[in-house]
Write a protein that holds these residues in place. Structure first.
Motif: not given
Length: 105
Positions: A18-25
């Motif tokens: 989960e910590m490696t997921l990137l958000g839209a920003d």
């Protein structure tokens, strides 16, 4: 009796995945958590660079609930939970001395 932070409902861990997921920003989930968890009353329990204060290796997935005002102040002052306890004790000691000096006048 089992009374860990997790069993008491005071702590939450996020997976490394989960910590490696990137958000839209473009921020990672980890960056997002570090920037926002204090708004919900959580602090990163074992931040990097604070190993001497926490007595634990850095752990970027373990967050502990401390309450909204405590989390905000700890974030603002860059304090771990143990540093915050020491900070509060110093304030209490100062107030006790101040009250005692007023009473002795």
């Amino acid at each position: 009796v089992n009374c860990s932070e997790h069993q008491l409902g005071l702590a939450v861990d996020f997976s490394k995945k989960e910590m490696t997921l990137l958000g839209a920003d473009g921020r990672s989930f980890e960056e997002y958590l570090n920037d926002t968890m204090h708004k919900y009353g959580y602090i990163l329990s074992y931040p990097a660079g604070k190993e001497n204060q926490t007595g634990h290796d850095a752990n970027t997935v373990h967050y502990r609930y401390v309450g909204l005002s405590a989390a905000a102040e700890m974030k603002e002052r860059n304090l771990t939970l143990s540093e915050y306890r020491d900070y509060l004790q110093t304030k209490i000691d100062y107030l006790k001395q101040h009250i005692q000096s007023k009473e002795n006048k």
